[in-house]
Each structure stands twice: as structure tokens, then as C-alpha cells.
Scaffold this motif. Sequence first.
Motif, short mmCIF file in Angstrom:
data_model
loop_
_atom_site.label_atom_id
_atom_site.label_comp_id
_atom_site.label_asym_id
_atom_site.label_seq_id
_atom_site.Cartn_x
_atom_site.Cartn_y
_atom_site.Cartn_z
N MET A 1 0.84 -1.19 0.00
CA MET A 1 0.00 0.00 0.00
C MET A 1 0.89 1.25 0.00
SD MET A 1 -2.82 -1.42 -0.23
CE MET A 1 -4.25 -0.46 0.20
N ILE A 2 0.63 2.14 -0.97
CA ILE A 2 1.42 3.36 -1.14
C ILE A 2 0.51 4.56 -0.93
CG2 ILE A 2 2.90 4.66 -2.72
CD1 ILE A 2 3.19 1.94 -4.29
N LYS A 3 0.87 5.40 0.03
CA LYS A 3 0.05 6.57 0.33
C LYS A 3 0.22 7.64 -0.74
CE LYS A 3 -0.04 8.07 4.59
NZ LYS A 3 0.27 8.79 5.84
N ARG A 4 -0.89 8.22 -1.18
CA ARG A 4 -0.89 9.31 -2.15
C ARG A 4 -1.88 10.37 -1.68
NH1 ARG A 4 3.35 7.71 -3.58
NH2 ARG A 4 3.84 6.62 -5.49
N ARG A 5 -1.81 11.55 -2.29
CA ARG A 5 -2.78 12.63 -2.04
C ARG A 5 -3.34 13.09 -3.37
NH1 ARG A 5 -2.46 14.75 3.12
NH2 ARG A 5 -0.48 14.41 4.19
N GLY B 1 -5.91 17.30 -1.62
CA GLY B 1 -5.16 17.00 -0.41
C GLY B 1 -5.64 15.78 0.35
N LYS B 2 -6.69 15.12 -0.17
CA LYS B 2 -7.22 13.93 0.50
C LYS B 2 -6.28 12.75 0.26
CE LYS B 2 -11.20 10.94 0.94
NZ LYS B 2 -12.27 10.29 0.26
N GLU B 3 -5.96 12.04 1.37
CA GLU B 3 -5.08 10.87 1.28
C GLU B 3 -5.85 9.65 0.78
OE1 GLU B 3 -3.24 10.17 5.04
OE2 GLU B 3 -1.89 11.88 4.83
N TYR B 4 -5.17 8.84 -0.01
CA TYR B 4 -5.70 7.55 -0.44
C TYR B 4 -4.50 6.63 -0.65
CZ TYR B 4 -4.39 9.03 -5.18
OH TYR B 4 -3.70 9.45 -6.28
N TYR B 5 -4.78 5.37 -0.89
CA TYR B 5 -3.72 4.39 -1.08
C TYR B 5 -3.85 3.73 -2.45
CZ TYR B 5 -2.48 4.85 3.79
OH TYR B 5 -2.07 5.34 5.00
N VAL B 6 -2.72 3.42 -3.05
CA VAL B 6 -2.69 2.65 -4.29
C VAL B 6 -1.84 1.41 -4.04
CG1 VAL B 6 -3.00 4.64 -5.80
CG2 VAL B 6 -0.69 3.90 -5.22
N TYR B 7 -2.04 0.41 -4.86
CA TYR B 7 -1.22 -0.79 -4.81
C TYR B 7 -1.17 -1.37 -6.21
CZ TYR B 7 -5.38 -3.65 -5.29
OH TYR B 7 -6.51 -4.23 -5.77
N GLU C 1 -5.41 0.81 -10.02
CA GLU C 1 -5.76 0.07 -8.80
C GLU C 1 -5.69 1.00 -7.61
OE1 GLU C 1 -4.48 -4.17 -8.52
OE2 GLU C 1 -3.15 -3.50 -10.10
N GLN C 2 -6.79 1.12 -6.88
CA GLN C 2 -6.83 2.03 -5.73
C GLN C 2 -7.67 1.41 -4.63
OE1 GLN C 2 -7.72 6.12 -6.66
NE2 GLN C 2 -8.73 6.44 -4.72
N ALA C 3 -7.16 1.48 -3.42
CA ALA C 3 -7.92 1.04 -2.26
C ALA C 3 -8.37 2.28 -1.51
CB ALA C 3 -7.05 0.18 -1.35
N LYS C 4 -9.64 2.33 -1.14
CA LYS C 4 -10.19 3.52 -0.46
C LYS C 4 -9.94 3.44 1.03
CE LYS C 4 -12.50 4.75 -4.27
NZ LYS C 4 -12.40 5.80 -5.08
#
Length: 136
Positions: free
Chosen positions: A26-30, A34-40, A133-136
Motif C-alpha cells: 500500500m502506497i500513500k498518495r494525495r 489534499g485527500k489521502e488515499y492508497y494505491v497498490y 488500482e486504488q484502495a479507499k
Amino acid sequence: AINQNFSTIDEEERIVVAPAMVPDVMIKRRNEAGKEYYVYFSKKTIKEIAEKFFKNNYQNNTDVDHDGNVVQTNTLLESWIVENPTKDKSSIYGFEVPVGTWMLSMRINDDTTWNKIKNGELKGYSISGNFIEQAK
């Protein structure tokens, strides 16, 4: 945590190796707001990205911190997908990575980039692209 930092194979030859992409991390992104989300990235997606990388002749394209100033000064020497972590070449360089990891070895010909790697300012690879691919 999986080590994704450069391992210097040969300082005189300026050769470094590191994972380019590790599956299911899981890689944190904004986003722009400015809202954070994760991608993998799955093993399958990483394999597809690696193949597209070569199909589009991107193997010698590099920039620093995704600044968009792409140069072709540095030379990709090796690229491989890990199939067996205990018997993989990556273990020679001190990496313990899972099946499906995309490894890269490069010769850093650019003096500025090499100095940033040596002083620890640049620590590893980061592949640029638009991914889904994105995990909320």
C-alpha cells in the motif's frame, strides 16, 4: 517493511540495483484536494507495466523526483521479475522481496544524479504513470 532502497553493486562503475515495483504494498498518495488515499499494484499489473515500459522504449528514460525533466543519460542494464525470492539474484544484493517484484539495475552516468544517490538524497526507483488500482 520491504527494503526498496538502492544497493550499490559497483561504486566505480556507478551501478545500482533496487526494486522498481513491489506487489500488494500500500502506497500513500494525495489527490489534488489534499485527500489521502492508497494505491497498490498486483503481480499481474506489475508484469504488464514492465512489458509496456519496454514496448514503449522507456528503458533509458529517467528523471529525479518525478520532476518531468526526462533524460536518457543513464543506462538500464538489467530488468527482471522475481519468481523465487530465495533463489533470485536480488537476494545476492541483500533484498528480501516477494514473488512478482520488478527489479532494475542501472548504470548512473549523470554526475549530479550519482552524487544524489551517494549522499542519500535519492534512495530508490519510482515508476511514473497513470495507474488504476486504488484502495479507499
